[in-house]
Design an enzyme around this catalytic site. Structure first.
Site, mmCIF file in Angstrom:
data_model
loop_
_atom_site.group_PDB
_atom_site.id
_atom_site.type_symbol
_atom_site.label_atom_id
_atom_site.label_comp_id
_atom_site.label_asym_id
_atom_site.label_seq_id
_atom_site.Cartn_x
_atom_site.Cartn_y
_atom_site.Cartn_z
ATOM 1 C CG ASP A 63 -6.940 -2.991 -2.803
ATOM 2 O OD1 ASP A 63 -7.534 -2.200 -2.036
ATOM 3 O OD2 ASP A 63 -5.708 -3.160 -2.778
ATOM 4 C CG HIS A 77 -5.787 -2.407 1.031
ATOM 5 N ND1 HIS A 77 -5.156 -2.032 -0.137
ATOM 6 C CD2 HIS A 77 -5.150 -1.750 2.031
ATOM 7 C CE1 HIS A 77 -4.181 -1.173 0.155
ATOM 8 N NE2 HIS A 77 -4.152 -0.994 1.458
ATOM 9 C CB SER A 101 -0.949 -0.058 1.203
ATOM 10 O OG SER A 101 -1.952 0.908 1.104
#
EC number: 3.1.-.-
Length: 336
Positions: A271, A310, A185
C-alpha cells in the site's frame, strides 16, 4: 558563451523561484489551516468526472437505487443502495420504496464508507459493491456532505454524523438482519468514529471491517508518500498542527479502545498511500484492548506480489472466503 550564460541565468532564476515556492507553502498552510483540511479531504477531486451519480446503472450497477437523505437542515447526501445479486431480476424497474422494503429481506447489509477524493461512483468502489452484492449482501454507500452531489461543508464531525444518519436509516428498515460497517482509507476514520458512538449508545453493528486503515491522521500524514516536507524543519508545527486546529483527528487508535464488536482489518503490504505498518499497529492496539476481549479481532495481510496496493483488495479471490469465515454464519443459514 553568452548564450550559455543566458541559459544558466534562466535556470538559476527558475531554481530560486521553485525554492521560494517550496519554502512559502508551509507558511501558507500554517496561516490558513483550511488548505490543509482540503488536502486531507480532497473532496473537490471528482474522478471519474463525467458520471451522473443519479444513474448508477451507467456504472454497470443495474440493481442499484439512488436516494437522497437529509441528515441535518441544509445538508443533503446522495446514497446508493445495491441489492444482493440474487434479487437482481426482481429489482429491475422498481422504485425507491421497493428497494427500502428489500432491506428487510433476509440478507445482511454492509454500510460502506469510502475514502477521500472521488465519489461513491469511483471505479474501485463500484467493483467492490459488485463483489459484495454477488456474495449476497445489500450494499449501502453514500457521499459525505461536500463530496459528489451531496450538499454541505466537509468536516470530521459532519462526516461522522452523516454515517450515523445512514446507519439509523438502514436499521429502521433492515429488521433483524445483520448490519456490518466497512470503512476504506479515510473512511476507516469515519467508521471507528461511528462505531464508537454506536457502542456508547449500546447499538453496536454486527461487525466492523477496516480496509487499509491508519492509526490517526497525524501519523498517516507523517507517513504519507506524497509528503515532500516530511524532513522539513518544524514539519509538525507547519503541517500537522493545522490539521488538529481544523478539528481533524480521525483517531482510530483511540476509538478502538471503546469499540465492542468483531473487527476485521485488511491491508496490502504494498500500500503506497497508507503504509502497511500503520494497519498492523492499529491491529496490535485493538487486539490488546479490553473492549474486544469477547470479540474476534483479525488481521489479514495481502502479499506485495499480489499488487493490490491501496484500493484493489476487492480483486482477491480469497476475499469471499475471508468474509464468510469472519462474519461467522454463512448467508445460507440466514436464508433458512
Amino acid at each position: 558563451l553568452y548564450r550559455r550564460y543566458g541559459l544558466w541565468f534562466r535556470l538559476r532564476k527558475l531554481i530560486i523561484w521553485l525554492l521560494g515556492v517550496y519554502i512559502a507553502i508551509p507558511f501558507l498552510v500554517k496561516l490558513c489551516p483550511a488548505i490543509q483540511a482540503k488536502l486531507v479531504f480532497l473532496n473537490f477531486v471528482r474522478v471519474p468526472y463525467f458520471i451522473d451519480l443519479k444513474r448508477p446503472q451507467d456504472q454497470g450497477l443495474n440493481h442499484t437505487c439512488n436516494y437522497y437523505l437529509q441528515p441535518e437542515e441544509d445538508v443533503t447526501i446522495g446514497v446508493w443502495h445495491t441489492v444482493p445479486a440474487s434479487l437482481w431480476k426482481n429489482a429491475r424497474g422498481k422504485d425507491q420504496l421497493w428497494f427500502e422494503d428489500a432491506l428487510g429481506s433476509s440478507h445482511p447489509v454492509i454500510l460502506y464508507l469510502h475514502g477521500n477524493a472521488g465519489t461513491r461512483g469511483g471505479d474501485h468502489r463500484v467493483e467492490l459493491y459488485k463483489v459484495l452484492s454477488s456474495l449476497g449482501y445489500h450494499v449501502v454507500t453514500f457521499d459525505y456532505r461536500g463530496w459528489g452531489d451531496s450538499i454541505g461543508s466537509p468536516s470530521e464531525r459532519g462526516m461522522t454524523y452523516d454515517a450515523l444518519h445512514v446507519f439509523d436509516w438502514i436499521k429502521a428498515r433492515s429488521g433483524d438482519n445483520p448490519v456490518y460497517i466497512w470503512g476504506h482509507s479515510l473512511g476507516t476514520g469515519v467508521a471507528t468514529n461511528l462505531v464508537r458512538r454506536l457502542c456508547e449508545r449500546e447499538t453496536p453493528p454486527d461487525a466492523l471491517i477496516l480496509e487499509s486503515p491508519f492509526t490517526n491522521i497525524r501519523e498517516e500524514a507523517r507517513s504519507h508518500p506524497f509528503s515532500i516536507y516530511r524532513y522539513f524543519p518544524g514539519f509538525d508545527w507547519f503541517f500537522l498542527d493545522p490539521i488538529t486546529t481544523s478539528g481533524i483527528k480521525f483517531a482510530n487508535d483511540e476509538n478502538v479502545k471503546y469499540i465492542s464488536c468483531s473487527l476485521l482489518i485488511l491491508h496490502a503490504e504494498d500500500d503506497p498511500v497508507v503504509p502497511f505498518h500503520l494497519g498492523k499497529k492499529l491491529y496490535n492496539i485493538a487486539a490488546t484492548s479490553r473492549s474486544f476481549r469477547d470479540y474476534k479481532v483479525q488481521f489479514v495481510p495481502f502479499h506485495t506480489d499480489l499488487g493490490y496496493r491501496h484500493k484493489y483488495i476487492y480483486r482477491s479471490p480469497e476475499l469471499p472466503r475471508i468474509l464468510r469465515e469472519f462474519l461467522g454464519k454463512s448467508e445460507h443459514e440466514h436464508h433458512h
